[in-house]
Write a protein that holds these residues in place. Structure first.
Motif, PDB file in Angstrom:
ATOM      1  N   LYS A  95       0.818  -1.213   0.000  1.00 35.74           N
ATOM      2  CA  LYS A  95       0.000   0.000   0.000  1.00 35.74           C
ATOM      3  C   LYS A  95       0.854   1.266   0.000  1.00 35.74           C
ATOM      4  O   LYS A  95       0.320   2.374  -0.083  1.00 35.74           O
ATOM      5  CB  LYS A  95      -0.934   0.006   1.208  1.00 35.74           C
ATOM      6  N   THR A  96       2.149   1.097   0.093  1.00 32.30           N
ATOM      7  CA  THR A  96       3.060   2.244   0.080  1.00 32.30           C
ATOM      8  C   THR A  96       3.480   2.560  -1.352  1.00 32.30           C
ATOM      9  O   THR A  96       3.967   1.697  -2.073  1.00 32.30           O
ATOM     10  CB  THR A  96       4.313   1.959   0.929  1.00 32.30           C
ATOM     11  N   ALA A  97       3.255   3.799  -1.753  1.00 32.68           N
ATOM     12  CA  ALA A  97       3.651   4.256  -3.084  1.00 32.68           C
ATOM     13  C   ALA A  97       4.552   5.478  -2.943  1.00 32.68           C
ATOM     14  O   ALA A  97       4.591   6.107  -1.875  1.00 32.68           O
ATOM     15  CB  ALA A  97       2.428   4.595  -3.918  1.00 32.68           C
ATOM     16  N   ILE A  98       5.257   5.798  -4.011  1.00 28.96           N
ATOM     17  CA  ILE A  98       6.054   7.019  -4.044  1.00 28.96           C
ATOM     18  C   ILE A  98       5.494   7.909  -5.145  1.00 28.96           C
ATOM     19  O   ILE A  98       5.358   7.484  -6.297  1.00 28.96           O
ATOM     20  CB  ILE A  98       7.537   6.718  -4.308  1.00 28.96           C
ATOM     21  N   VAL A  99       5.124   9.129  -4.776  1.00 26.49           N
ATOM     22  CA  VAL A  99       4.571  10.092  -5.729  1.00 26.49           C
ATOM     23  C   VAL A  99       5.442  11.336  -5.720  1.00 26.49           C
ATOM     24  O   VAL A  99       5.551  12.014  -4.686  1.00 26.49           O
ATOM     25  CB  VAL A  99       3.122  10.459  -5.372  1.00 26.49           C
ATOM     26  N   ASP A 100       6.072  11.608  -6.832  1.00 23.33           N
ATOM     27  CA  ASP A 100       6.944  12.787  -6.944  1.00 23.33           C
ATOM     28  C   ASP A 100       7.952  12.835  -5.788  1.00 23.33           C
ATOM     29  O   ASP A 100       8.108  13.857  -5.104  1.00 23.33           O
ATOM     30  CB  ASP A 100       6.113  14.067  -6.993  1.00 23.33           C
ATOM     31  N   GLU A 101       8.560  11.668  -5.538  1.00 25.41           N
ATOM     32  CA  GLU A 101       9.630  11.495  -4.531  1.00 25.41           C
ATOM     33  C   GLU A 101       9.117  11.564  -3.087  1.00 25.41           C
ATOM     34  O   GLU A 101       9.932  11.577  -2.156  1.00 25.41           O
ATOM     35  CB  GLU A 101      10.741  12.520  -4.743  1.00 25.41           C
ATOM     36  N   LYS A 102       7.800  11.571  -2.890  1.00 17.92           N
ATOM     37  CA  LYS A 102       7.237  11.551  -1.543  1.00 17.92           C
ATOM     38  C   LYS A 102       6.555  10.211  -1.287  1.00 17.92           C
ATOM     39  O   LYS A 102       5.835   9.694  -2.140  1.00 17.92           O
ATOM     40  CB  LYS A 102       6.227  12.685  -1.356  1.00 17.92           C
ATOM     41  N   ILE A 113      -2.002 -10.083 -11.884  1.00 15.71           N
ATOM     42  CA  ILE A 113      -2.931 -10.982 -12.568  1.00 15.71           C
ATOM     43  C   ILE A 113      -2.289 -11.396 -13.884  1.00 15.71           C
ATOM     44  O   ILE A 113      -2.001 -10.554 -14.739  1.00 15.71           O
ATOM     45  CB  ILE A 113      -4.290 -10.309 -12.833  1.00 15.71           C
ATOM     46  N   ARG A 114      -2.037 -12.685 -14.028  1.00 12.78           N
ATOM     47  CA  ARG A 114      -1.409 -13.221 -15.244  1.00 12.78           C
ATOM     48  C   ARG A 114      -0.156 -12.421 -15.617  1.00 12.78           C
ATOM     49  O   ARG A 114       0.037 -11.999 -16.754  1.00 12.78           O
ATOM     50  CB  ARG A 114      -2.402 -13.236 -16.399  1.00 12.78           C
ATOM     51  N   ASN A 115       0.678 -12.205 -14.611  1.00 10.41           N
ATOM     52  CA  ASN A 115       1.949 -11.505 -14.774  1.00 10.41           C
ATOM     53  C   ASN A 115       1.810 -10.038 -15.162  1.00 10.41           C
ATOM     54  O   ASN A 115       2.760  -9.416 -15.658  1.00 10.41           O
ATOM     55  CB  ASN A 115       2.830 -12.217 -15.809  1.00 10.41           C
ATOM     56  N   SER A 116       0.634  -9.474 -14.939  1.00 12.14           N
ATOM     57  CA  SER A 116       0.406  -8.062 -15.234  1.00 12.14           C
ATOM     58  C   SER A 116      -0.031  -7.345 -13.961  1.00 12.14           C
ATOM     59  O   SER A 116      -0.932  -7.807 -13.258  1.00 12.14           O
ATOM     60  CB  SER A 116      -0.668  -7.904 -16.309  1.00 12.14           C
ATOM     61  N   MET A 117       0.619  -6.217 -13.654  1.00 10.00           N
ATOM     62  CA  MET A 117       0.247  -5.453 -12.466  1.00 10.00           C
ATOM     63  C   MET A 117      -1.047  -4.671 -12.701  1.00 10.00           C
ATOM     64  O   MET A 117      -1.238  -4.061 -13.743  1.00 10.00           O
ATOM     65  CB  MET A 117       1.352  -4.463 -12.076  1.00 10.00           C
ATOM     66  N   PHE A 118      -1.910  -4.699 -11.688  1.00  8.48           N
ATOM     67  CA  PHE A 118      -3.115  -3.870 -11.668  1.00  8.48           C
ATOM     68  C   PHE A 118      -3.038  -2.960 -10.453  1.00  8.48           C
ATOM     69  O   PHE A 118      -2.694  -3.409  -9.357  1.00  8.48           O
ATOM     70  CB  PHE A 118      -4.369  -4.742 -11.581  1.00  8.48           C
ATOM     71  N   PHE A 119      -3.373  -1.681 -10.638  1.00 10.66           N
ATOM     72  CA  PHE A 119      -3.294  -0.731  -9.532  1.00 10.66           C
ATOM     73  C   PHE A 119      -4.467   0.244  -9.603  1.00 10.66           C
ATOM     74  O   PHE A 119      -5.145   0.363 -10.634  1.00 10.66           O
ATOM     75  CB  PHE A 119      -1.954   0.014  -9.561  1.00 10.66           C
TER      76      PHE A 119
END
Length: 261
Positions: A95-102, A113-119
């Motif tokens: 659940k941790t993301a980085i947005v514009d270095e923050k 899913i089937r080797n593909s990221m979903f977000f």
């Protein structure tokens, strides 16, 4: 030079909502609309709502549909995304993301899913000035900004679109189902509701799917259409639009849902 092919639809039929689908078919809800376009399918899975109530889309659709740039590290299952002058880092299961270095905490985590990221698409766009809202009445996320429909599939359709449109949002596309039919062809059935508040006359309903596979695109021609004009659609009527096609291993299916002049 990329190869772009227009494949005329083979068969189009309008059925009343009272006619049942074949038992083996499954209705897939349509949950995302970018400007005038409903997003039905995104390989390898249609957009879906996860257990936390967030709409998830595949990573590659940011590039293919919205014109962003992506990079995916398979080893650590981390994606690097650039869209509308913002930079993001997502990791599968975190659940941790980085947005514009923050560092930012999301309320759901990307999945594989089937080797593909979903977000979660809302998290991606709410950091920008793009207008988006969840339409509670229709059950769909609506996003309005010309910048998010800069992908080649939209450019292709615009180049083929000679229609004179009265209402770009005349129909709400509710769901669709897909099944194999004879001769190796595939049938898609799209359930649509007339939301204009009036009857749409014969030949004025424009439910028009576009299919893509790599750099090949397929839709029915507006200048030399194969299908017969659709019958009158009554106010608030739910109809099923059926289209048989022979494209294999589809990457994307999108559609407009309009009333013509």
């Amino acid at each position: 030079m990329k190869k772009v092919v227009v494949i005329l639809c083979l068969f189009v039929l309008l059925l009343s909502d009272s006619e049942a689908y074949a038992a083996k078919e499954k209705d897939i809800p349509i949950l995302l609309k970018l400007n005038d376009y409903y997003i039905l399918y995104t390989d390898p899975h249609a957009p879906f709502i996860d257990k936390n109530g967030r709409l998830l889309i595949p990573l590659k659709s940011v590039r293919d549909l919205m014109g962003g740039t992506i990079e995916y590290n398979k080893k650590n299952k981390t994606a690097y995304v650039q869209l509308l002058n913002h930079h993001y880092t997502f990791t599968v299961g975190s659940k941790t993301a980085i947005v514009d270095e923050k560092v930012v905490e999301m309320d759901t985590a990307p999945v594989l899913i089937r080797n593909s990221m979903f977000f979660p698409i809302k998290f991606l766009l709410e950091k920008t000035d793009v207008k988006l809202k969840w339409n509670e009445l229709l059950g769909i996320l609506e996003i309005y900004d010309e910048r998010v429909t800069s992908g080649e599939i939209f450019t292709f359709f615009k180049d083929q679109d000679y229609a004179e449109v009265k209402d770009f949002h005349a129909f709400h596309l509710i769901s669709y189902s897909i099944e194999k039919v004879k001769n190796g062809e595939t049938r898609i059935r799209i359930k649509a509701k007339n939301i204009t508040g009036h009857n749409v006359p014969v030949g004025k309903a424009d439910i028009h799917p576009i299919f893509s596979k790599g750099d090949i695109f397929s839709t029915d021609s507006y200048t030399r259409p194969m299908q017969k004009p659709l019958k009158m659609v009554k106010k608030d009527e739910i109809i099923t639009y059926t289209h048989i096609f022979d494209m294999k291993n589809i990457d994307y299916i999108i559609s407009v849902a309009r009333e013509l002049k």
